[in-house]
Design an enzyme around this catalytic site. Structure first.
Site, PDB file in Angstrom:
ATOM      1  N   LYS A   1       0.803  -1.239   0.000  1.00  0.00           N
ATOM      2  CA  LYS A   1       0.000   0.000   0.000  1.00  0.00           C
ATOM      3  C   LYS A   1       0.831   1.283   0.000  1.00  0.00           C
ATOM      4  O   LYS A   1       0.429   2.322   0.539  1.00  0.00           O
ATOM      5  CB  LYS A   1      -0.993   0.027   1.188  1.00  0.00           C
ATOM      6  CG  LYS A   1      -1.829  -1.198   1.365  1.00  0.00           C
ATOM      7  CD  LYS A   1      -2.385  -1.786   0.092  1.00  0.00           C
ATOM      8  CE  LYS A   1      -3.551  -1.075  -0.487  1.00  0.00           C
ATOM      9  NZ  LYS A   1      -4.038  -1.824  -1.709  1.00  0.00           N
ATOM     10  N   SER A   2       2.004   1.210  -0.598  1.00  0.00           N
ATOM     11  CA  SER A   2       2.901   2.374  -0.604  1.00  0.00           C
ATOM     12  C   SER A   2       2.967   3.073  -1.954  1.00  0.00           C
ATOM     13  O   SER A   2       3.820   3.946  -2.163  1.00  0.00           O
ATOM     14  CB  SER A   2       4.313   1.922  -0.191  1.00  0.00           C
ATOM     15  OG  SER A   2       4.282   1.370   1.100  1.00  0.00           O
TER      16      SER A   2
ATOM     17  N   TRP B   1       0.876   2.283  -8.838  1.00  0.00           N
ATOM     18  CA  TRP B   1       1.190   3.549  -9.503  1.00  0.00           C
ATOM     19  C   TRP B   1       2.609   3.484 -10.092  1.00  0.00           C
ATOM     20  O   TRP B   1       2.851   3.816 -11.253  1.00  0.00           O
ATOM     21  CB  TRP B   1       1.099   4.646  -8.445  1.00  0.00           C
ATOM     22  CG  TRP B   1       0.995   6.049  -8.926  1.00  0.00           C
ATOM     23  CD1 TRP B   1       0.787   6.462 -10.215  1.00  0.00           C
ATOM     24  CD2 TRP B   1       1.086   7.229  -8.125  1.00  0.00           C
ATOM     25  NE1 TRP B   1       0.739   7.826 -10.252  1.00  0.00           N
ATOM     26  CE2 TRP B   1       0.912   8.318  -8.988  1.00  0.00           C
ATOM     27  CE3 TRP B   1       1.282   7.462  -6.764  1.00  0.00           C
ATOM     28  CZ2 TRP B   1       0.938   9.642  -8.522  1.00  0.00           C
ATOM     29  CZ3 TRP B   1       1.309   8.769  -6.301  1.00  0.00           C
ATOM     30  CH2 TRP B   1       1.140   9.848  -7.163  1.00  0.00           C
TER      31      TRP B   1
ATOM     32  N   HIS C   1       6.526  -7.222  -2.707  1.00  0.00           N
ATOM     33  CA  HIS C   1       6.455  -6.540  -1.406  1.00  0.00           C
ATOM     34  C   HIS C   1       7.454  -7.155  -0.427  1.00  0.00           C
ATOM     35  O   HIS C   1       7.471  -6.798   0.751  1.00  0.00           O
ATOM     36  CB  HIS C   1       5.058  -6.683  -0.804  1.00  0.00           C
ATOM     37  CG  HIS C   1       3.987  -5.900  -1.494  1.00  0.00           C
ATOM     38  ND1 HIS C   1       4.157  -4.601  -1.891  1.00  0.00           N
ATOM     39  CD2 HIS C   1       2.712  -6.231  -1.831  1.00  0.00           C
ATOM     40  CE1 HIS C   1       3.030  -4.161  -2.459  1.00  0.00           C
ATOM     41  NE2 HIS C   1       2.144  -5.140  -2.438  1.00  0.00           N
TER      42      HIS C   1
ATOM     43  N   PHE D   1      -4.493   9.794 -10.970  1.00  0.00           N
ATOM     44  CA  PHE D   1      -5.335   8.900 -10.168  1.00  0.00           C
ATOM     45  C   PHE D   1      -6.639   8.602 -10.909  1.00  0.00           C
ATOM     46  O   PHE D   1      -7.059   7.449 -11.008  1.00  0.00           O
ATOM     47  CB  PHE D   1      -5.616   9.547  -8.804  1.00  0.00           C
ATOM     48  CG  PHE D   1      -6.450   8.683  -7.908  1.00  0.00           C
ATOM     49  CD1 PHE D   1      -5.867   7.673  -7.151  1.00  0.00           C
ATOM     50  CD2 PHE D   1      -7.831   8.854  -7.834  1.00  0.00           C
ATOM     51  CE1 PHE D   1      -6.636   6.856  -6.335  1.00  0.00           C
ATOM     52  CE2 PHE D   1      -8.606   8.044  -7.019  1.00  0.00           C
ATOM     53  CZ  PHE D   1      -8.003   7.048  -6.268  1.00  0.00           C
TER      54      PHE D   1
ATOM     55  N   LYS E   1      -8.582   6.553  -2.419  1.00  0.00           N
ATOM     56  CA  LYS E   1      -8.552   8.024  -2.407  1.00  0.00           C
ATOM     57  C   LYS E   1      -7.305   8.576  -3.075  1.00  0.00           C
ATOM     58  O   LYS E   1      -7.333   9.638  -3.675  1.00  0.00           O
ATOM     59  CB  LYS E   1      -8.598   8.528  -0.963  1.00  0.00           C
ATOM     60  CG  LYS E   1      -9.955   8.396  -0.300  1.00  0.00           C
ATOM     61  CD  LYS E   1      -9.958   9.176   0.996  1.00  0.00           C
ATOM     62  CE  LYS E   1     -11.302   9.076   1.678  1.00  0.00           C
ATOM     63  NZ  LYS E   1     -11.278   9.705   3.016  1.00  0.00           N
ATOM     64  N   GLY E   2      -6.193   7.906  -2.887  1.00  0.00           N
ATOM     65  CA  GLY E   2      -4.942   8.376  -3.481  1.00  0.00           C
ATOM     66  C   GLY E   2      -4.484   9.717  -2.938  1.00  0.00           C
ATOM     67  O   GLY E   2      -4.000  10.572  -3.686  1.00  0.00           O
TER      68      GLY E   2
HETATM   69  P1  PAP Z   1      -0.746  -2.919  -3.119  1.00  0.00           P
HETATM   70  O1  PAP Z   1       0.057  -3.058  -1.880  1.00  0.00           O
HETATM   71  O2  PAP Z   1      -2.044  -3.674  -3.029  1.00  0.00           O
HETATM   72  O3  PAP Z   1       0.050  -3.208  -4.341  1.00  0.00           O
HETATM   73  P2  PAP Z   1      -0.406  -0.136  -3.679  1.00  0.00           P
HETATM   74  O4  PAP Z   1      -0.588   0.004  -5.130  1.00  0.00           O
HETATM   75  O5  PAP Z   1       0.967  -0.153  -3.128  1.00  0.00           O
HETATM   76  O6  PAP Z   1      -1.223  -1.391  -3.179  1.00  0.00           O
HETATM   77  O7  PAP Z   1      -1.136   1.056  -2.939  1.00  0.00           O
HETATM   78  C1  PAP Z   1      -2.445   1.429  -3.212  1.00  0.00           C
HETATM   79  C2  PAP Z   1      -2.555   2.892  -2.803  1.00  0.00           C
HETATM   80  O8  PAP Z   1      -1.972   3.709  -3.847  1.00  0.00           O
HETATM   81  C3  PAP Z   1      -3.999   3.325  -2.676  1.00  0.00           C
HETATM   82  O9  PAP Z   1      -4.000   4.310  -1.663  1.00  0.00           O
HETATM   83  P3  PAP Z   1      -5.284   4.714  -0.781  1.00  0.00           P
HETATM   84  O10 PAP Z   1      -5.843   3.453  -0.190  1.00  0.00           O
HETATM   85  O11 PAP Z   1      -4.776   5.639   0.268  1.00  0.00           O
HETATM   86  O12 PAP Z   1      -6.207   5.396  -1.720  1.00  0.00           O
HETATM   87  C4  PAP Z   1      -4.259   3.898  -4.062  1.00  0.00           C
HETATM   88  O13 PAP Z   1      -5.353   4.752  -4.109  1.00  0.00           O
HETATM   89  C5  PAP Z   1      -2.953   4.640  -4.286  1.00  0.00           C
HETATM   90  N1  PAP Z   1      -2.768   5.011  -5.684  1.00  0.00           N
HETATM   91  C6  PAP Z   1      -2.822   4.197  -6.766  1.00  0.00           C
HETATM   92  N2  PAP Z   1      -2.674   4.916  -7.898  1.00  0.00           N
HETATM   93  C7  PAP Z   1      -2.509   6.198  -7.524  1.00  0.00           C
HETATM   94  C8  PAP Z   1      -2.319   7.410  -8.244  1.00  0.00           C
HETATM   95  N3  PAP Z   1      -2.291   7.439  -9.555  1.00  0.00           N
HETATM   96  N4  PAP Z   1      -2.197   8.550  -7.522  1.00  0.00           N
HETATM   97  C9  PAP Z   1      -2.230   8.524  -6.181  1.00  0.00           C
HETATM   98  N5  PAP Z   1      -2.407   7.409  -5.451  1.00  0.00           N
HETATM   99  C10 PAP Z   1      -2.548   6.256  -6.119  1.00  0.00           C
END
Ligand code: PAP
Length: 375
Positions: A114-115, A119, A184, A304, A334-335
């Site tokens: 979730k880091s 993206w 991860h 996003f 939310k991003g």
């Molecule tokens: P994973 O560990 O399941 O691979 P990962 O992709 O690392 O997840 O993280 C998901 C987070 O990145 C989400 O955050 P949130 O829960 O706080 O919303 C996701 O929304 C965020 N994320 C993915 N794409 C973007 C983007 N384009 N801009 C900003 N945040 C993004």
């Protein structure tokens, strides 16, 4: 080898015109011997067993843990040394991942969960694929950029067939270059020759937003099916009882490797603040150039809003496979930075601050907990 030299000597005496041809043969043979010696040394280092033992955690299948993590009914293991926590399935097969062969032209995206992994995978994939946003739209990211240990996280029978096949180590091994691989895992569990072989982009995100994002993720996926409160989840995170935990050893180990020429260490928050600058740094790290026209397209693609809708098709497929809980939100949530403010009570926030402070004592690693400006 000796036979070759004797032949060279005889040939040289009988017919000097053979000399250069024979000499070339010997040079090639010597080179070949050196190469097979190198290969042997490579194979020997490959054959090293993972120096980590995984011990079953009995409390992971008893109350109260199993009541709030009912999807993890197989139980968990903890790897020592390191103390990292995983599914039992991963524990059984961790050594296979340790033996996996990285390639020189691989690009790896390594993170604590979730880091900002997804993206960054999209960004790295575009950079090594000529910024082909059209192709990126057509093929789901899970297929373009496989998840190294994804297939090992849950019991095989719970894993959708299509994804299992794509992520299986044998498929990854046969996959044409350039590969963009997601993991991860902390570095001590990744193939030992990774950093000296492949390009790695490590992304860290502030631990408060990671806890919140992970909490929603654990509620969303049925193989966790988290039933507790945010406070429960934060406590388990701080106690290092969530998959891939403990958080700080994971991030601090990567931080200590940030000057390695093959490592680019990024923060989610800097991607939010200035994505263009990050695209440039990633491109330079991967020895690629991006034209202004490509940059504009890449930035648009990575927004996003666009990723959430582009990936919706892929995620919809995952949903159809029945591994996500209905009405538990979406993967692209939310991003934002600082969403923890909407989740933590003052008391919990104080405890988390202390946890962060204790773990960062003596380190120059600093997190931005919230950007002044949100898009
Ligand atoms: P994973 O560990 O399941 O691979 P990962 O992709 O690392 O997840 O993280 C998901 C987070 O990145 C989400 O955050 P949130 O829960 O706080 O919303 C996701 O929304 C965020 N994320 C993915 N794409 C973007 C983007 N384009 N801009 C900003 N945040 C993004």
């Amino acid at each position: 080898m000796l036979f070759g030299l004797r032949l060279l000597f005889i040939s040289c005496c009988q017919n000097p015109s053979f000399y250069s041809v024979q000499l070339s043969c010997v040079v090639i043979k010597v080179k070949h011997l050196e190469m097979s010696q190198e290969r042997k040394e490579d194979d020997e280092s490959q054959a090293q067993e993972l120096p980590v033992k995984f011990n079953f955690i009995p409390e992971s299948i008893t109350s109260p843990f199993i009541d709030i993590f009912p999807g993890q009914n197989e139980g968990m293991v903890r790897g020592e040394p390191g103390g990292f926590v995983f599914s039992r399935e991963y524990g059984r097969r961790a050594n296979e991942i340790y033996q996996f062969k990285p390639r020189k032209d691989d690009a790896w995206v390594c993170t604590f969960s979730k880091s900002g992994t997804t993206w960054t995978q999209e960004l790295v994939w575009l950079i090594v694929n000529g910024c082909d946003t059209e192709k990126a739209k057509q093929i789901p990211l899970q297929m373009r950029s496989p998840y190294l240990e994804g297939d090992y996280l849950i019991s095989p029978e719970k894993m959708p067939q299509e994804i299992r096949e794509c992520w299986a180590l044998e498929s990854l091994d046969k996959r044409p270059s350039p590969r963009v691989i997601k993991s991860h895992l902390p570095f001590n569990l990744l193939p030992p020759q990774l950093l000296d072989t492949s390009k790695v982009v490590y992304v860290a995100r502030n631990p408060k937003d990671v806890i919140v994002s992970n909490y929603h993720h654990f509620k969303l996926f049925k193989f966790h099916d988290f039933k507790g409160t945010l406070e429960d989840f934060a406590n388990y995170s701080m106690d290092g009882q969530i998959y891939y935990s403990p958080y700080f050893p994971h991030v601090l180990d990567a931080w200590s490797k940030r000057h390695h020429p093959n490592v680019l260490f990024l923060f989610y928050e800097e991607m939010k603040q200035d994505l263009r600058a990050v695209v440039e740094r990633v491109a330079a790290h991967l020895n690629q150039t991006v034209t202004e026209e490509q940059m504009v397209r890449v930035l648009e693609y990575l927004s996003f809003k666009n990723l959430a809708s582009t990936e919706a098709a892929g995620k919809e497929k995952v949903k159809e496979m029945g591994i996500m809980n209905e009405d538990a939100g979406t993967f692209f949530r939310k991003g934002k930075t600082g969403d923890w403010k909407n989740h933590f009570s003052p008391e919990l926030n104080e405890r988390i601050d202390k946890w962060i402070q204790d773990n960062l004592a003596g380190s120059d690693l600093k997190f931005v907990m919230e950007l002044d400006k949100q898009d």
